[in-house]
Design a protein around this motif. Structure first.
Motif, PDB file in Angstrom:
ATOM      1  N   GLN A 199      64.361  61.033 -84.850  1.00 23.12           N
ATOM      2  CA  GLN A 199      62.979  60.652 -84.555  1.00 23.12           C
ATOM      3  C   GLN A 199      61.976  61.651 -85.109  1.00 23.12           C
ATOM      4  O   GLN A 199      60.777  61.363 -85.181  1.00 23.12           O
ATOM      5  CB  GLN A 199      62.773  60.476 -83.044  1.00 23.12           C
ATOM      6  CG  GLN A 199      62.916  61.735 -82.218  1.00 23.12           C
ATOM      7  CD  GLN A 199      64.336  61.951 -81.730  1.00 23.12           C
ATOM      8  OE1 GLN A 199      65.288  61.496 -82.366  1.00 23.12           O
ATOM      9  NE2 GLN A 199      64.477  62.649 -80.614  1.00 23.12           N
ATOM     10  N   ARG A 200      62.448  62.819 -85.521  1.00 18.69           N
ATOM     11  CA  ARG A 200      61.575  63.835 -86.113  1.00 18.69           C
ATOM     12  C   ARG A 200      61.579  63.790 -87.644  1.00 18.69           C
ATOM     13  O   ARG A 200      60.952  64.634 -88.282  1.00 18.69           O
ATOM     14  CB  ARG A 200      61.984  65.226 -85.633  1.00 18.69           C
ATOM     15  CG  ARG A 200      61.791  65.444 -84.147  1.00 18.69           C
ATOM     16  CD  ARG A 200      62.275  66.828 -83.730  1.00 18.69           C
ATOM     17  NE  ARG A 200      62.162  67.028 -82.298  1.00 18.69           N
ATOM     18  CZ  ARG A 200      61.118  67.595 -81.691  1.00 18.69           C
ATOM     19  NH1 ARG A 200      60.112  68.034 -82.415  1.00 18.69           N
ATOM     20  NH2 ARG A 200      61.103  67.746 -80.388  1.00 18.69           N
ATOM     21  N   TRP A 201      62.302  62.839 -88.232  1.00 20.54           N
ATOM     22  CA  TRP A 201      62.350  62.720 -89.695  1.00 20.54           C
ATOM     23  C   TRP A 201      61.094  61.992 -90.150  1.00 20.54           C
ATOM     24  O   TRP A 201      61.050  60.767 -90.206  1.00 20.54           O
ATOM     25  CB  TRP A 201      63.592  61.972 -90.132  1.00 20.54           C
ATOM     26  CG  TRP A 201      64.884  62.652 -89.755  1.00 20.54           C
ATOM     27  CD1 TRP A 201      65.036  63.857 -89.142  1.00 20.54           C
ATOM     28  CD2 TRP A 201      66.204  62.151 -89.968  1.00 20.54           C
ATOM     29  NE1 TRP A 201      66.364  64.139 -88.957  1.00 20.54           N
ATOM     30  CE2 TRP A 201      67.103  63.117 -89.456  1.00 20.54           C
ATOM     31  CE3 TRP A 201      66.705  60.988 -90.547  1.00 20.54           C
ATOM     32  CZ2 TRP A 201      68.491  62.936 -89.501  1.00 20.54           C
ATOM     33  CZ3 TRP A 201      68.076  60.813 -90.592  1.00 20.54           C
ATOM     34  CH2 TRP A 201      68.959  61.783 -90.077  1.00 20.54           C
ATOM     35  N   ARG A 202      60.057  62.740 -90.469  1.00 23.59           N
ATOM     36  CA  ARG A 202      58.742  62.155 -90.745  1.00 23.59           C
ATOM     37  C   ARG A 202      58.251  62.556 -92.126  1.00 23.59           C
ATOM     38  O   ARG A 202      58.315  63.725 -92.512  1.00 23.59           O
ATOM     39  CB  ARG A 202      57.738  62.615 -89.688  1.00 23.59           C
ATOM     40  CG  ARG A 202      58.034  62.116 -88.288  1.00 23.59           C
ATOM     41  CD  ARG A 202      57.196  62.852 -87.253  1.00 23.59           C
ATOM     42  NE  ARG A 202      55.804  63.000 -87.670  1.00 23.59           N
ATOM     43  CZ  ARG A 202      54.969  63.885 -87.132  1.00 23.59           C
ATOM     44  NH1 ARG A 202      55.379  64.702 -86.180  1.00 23.59           N
ATOM     45  NH2 ARG A 202      53.728  63.958 -87.560  1.00 23.59           N
ATOM     46  N   ALA A 203      57.719  61.579 -92.842  1.00 23.47           N
ATOM     47  CA  ALA A 203      57.211  61.839 -94.188  1.00 23.47           C
ATOM     48  C   ALA A 203      55.995  62.754 -94.167  1.00 23.47           C
ATOM     49  O   ALA A 203      55.749  63.488 -95.124  1.00 23.47           O
ATOM     50  CB  ALA A 203      56.869  60.514 -94.863  1.00 23.47           C
ATOM     51  N   ASP A 204      55.222  62.716 -93.077  1.00 22.67           N
ATOM     52  CA  ASP A 204      54.014  63.532 -93.030  1.00 22.67           C
ATOM     53  C   ASP A 204      54.297  64.962 -92.560  1.00 22.67           C
ATOM     54  O   ASP A 204      53.380  65.774 -92.464  1.00 22.67           O
ATOM     55  CB  ASP A 204      52.958  62.884 -92.123  1.00 22.67           C
ATOM     56  CG  ASP A 204      53.426  62.736 -90.678  1.00 22.67           C
ATOM     57  OD1 ASP A 204      54.656  62.826 -90.440  1.00 22.67           O
ATOM     58  OD2 ASP A 204      52.574  62.517 -89.800  1.00 22.67           O
ATOM     59  N   ALA A 205      55.563  65.260 -92.259  1.00 22.05           N
ATOM     60  CA  ALA A 205      55.943  66.619 -91.860  1.00 22.05           C
ATOM     61  C   ALA A 205      57.266  66.964 -92.521  1.00 22.05           C
ATOM     62  O   ALA A 205      58.290  67.092 -91.861  1.00 22.05           O
ATOM     63  CB  ALA A 205      56.050  66.722 -90.341  1.00 22.05           C
TER      64      ALA A 205
END
Length: 300
Positions: A199-205
């Motif tokens: 759930q922390r795999w984010r393109a903005d981070a």
């Protein structure tokens, strides 16, 4: 089967398990994976697998669904040779596509949204001299992990075998023996959660990693970052990609020295024909990671 279905529904209602829960599960999971890996050709039943680990069939089914998002049967299918061959089926075109988006900046190279930089050749030759590396031990879906970080990003990720933290740390120290190592789990915890919690795999981070190796090794590791989640490649394909088609054996050595396991996905490199060849952290763990990734994609 009704009992199993009820347990699965109850677990799903409670939501996703924490990394600590998954880490505890892995102690049993690795025994199951090892058994499946040895006997997959005859497709053992869940009852047989459960008997091997001394648990009920419903418990095994429930645990595996919680850990991988897959039933044991689906996991068994995910580690067969046929599945490996399917992973390899379009790897060349997928690698090419990954390279078309570029290998610098925050481009989406795979589902961890990694951006990276490499230390200079001089930094590597100094064997870490002048570097201060923080390290800490953290739960992961594949057993306890050691995480190593510089102020510039994640530099190392490995796994603890049989509770031997000293051996895991020594493995990292051998890579950069002149660096200063400081145990600081508070500093490395954000990297662990960023890596192991989907759930922390984010393109903005994007996750920033620092590649510390020879020029050849860094080229290989950058290529591995182009292998999409849920796919695979071969040593020879990587050699072709870096412009050294006769260097498949050297590529294999560089893959084995990858310091950032899982993030730089050396587990996605297979032998010709889909053979599950060597892995620095053990073939059982390699099979577990591939099966876990299959669960993130499709479930079963």
């Amino acid at each position: 089967m009704l009992e199993i279905a009820r347990e699965v529904a109850a677990e799903e209602a409670r939501g996703a398990s924490s990394p600590l829960d998954l880490c505890a599960d892995y102690d049993v999971v690795r025994r199951i994976v090892a058994y499946i890996s040895t006997h997959w050709r005859r497709q053992p039943s869940i009852e047989e697998i459960a008997a091997h680990v001394g648990l009920s069939a419903s418990h095994v089914h429930h645990l595996f669904r919680r850990w991988a998002g897959l039933s044991p049967k689906a996991f068994l299918q995910a580690i067969t040779l046929d599945h490996a061959k399917a992973l390899l089926g379009d790897q060349a075109s997928l690698l090419d596509a990954a390279y078309e988006v570029g290998l610098s900046g925050p481009a989406r190279l795979h589902d961890l949204f990694v951006t990276h930089e490499a230390m200079t050749p001089g930094d590597f030759k100094a064997k870490g001299a002048g570097l201060t590396l923080a390290y800490g031990f953290h739960p992961s879906p594949f057993g306890e992990a050691i995480v190593v970080a510089t102020p510039r990003g994640l530099a190392g990720l490995g796994f603890v075998e049989d509770g031997d933290r000293d051996a895991a740390l020594a493995d990292m120290v051998r890579r950069w023996p002149r660096a200063i190592y400081v145990e600081d789990a508070a500093a490395t915890a954000p990297y662990a959660s960023r890596v192991f919690e989907p759930q922390r795999w984010r393109a903005d981070a994007p996750l920033r990693v620092v590649l510390i190796g020879t020029d050849f090794e860094v080229r290989v590791w950058r290529t591995l970052l182009g292998v999409p989640f849920g796919r695979a490649t071969t040593y020879s394909a990587v050699a072709e990609r870096i412009g050294a088609p006769k260097a498949a054996r050297a590529v294999g050595a560089a893959v084995g020295r990858n310091p950032i396991s899982f993030v730089v996905p050396c587990h996605r490199v297979l032998g010709r024909g889909g053979a599950l060849t060597g892995y620095h952290w053990g073939l059982t763990r390699k099979q577990a990671i591939l099966g876990w990734e299959a669960g993130r994609i499709g479930g079963g």
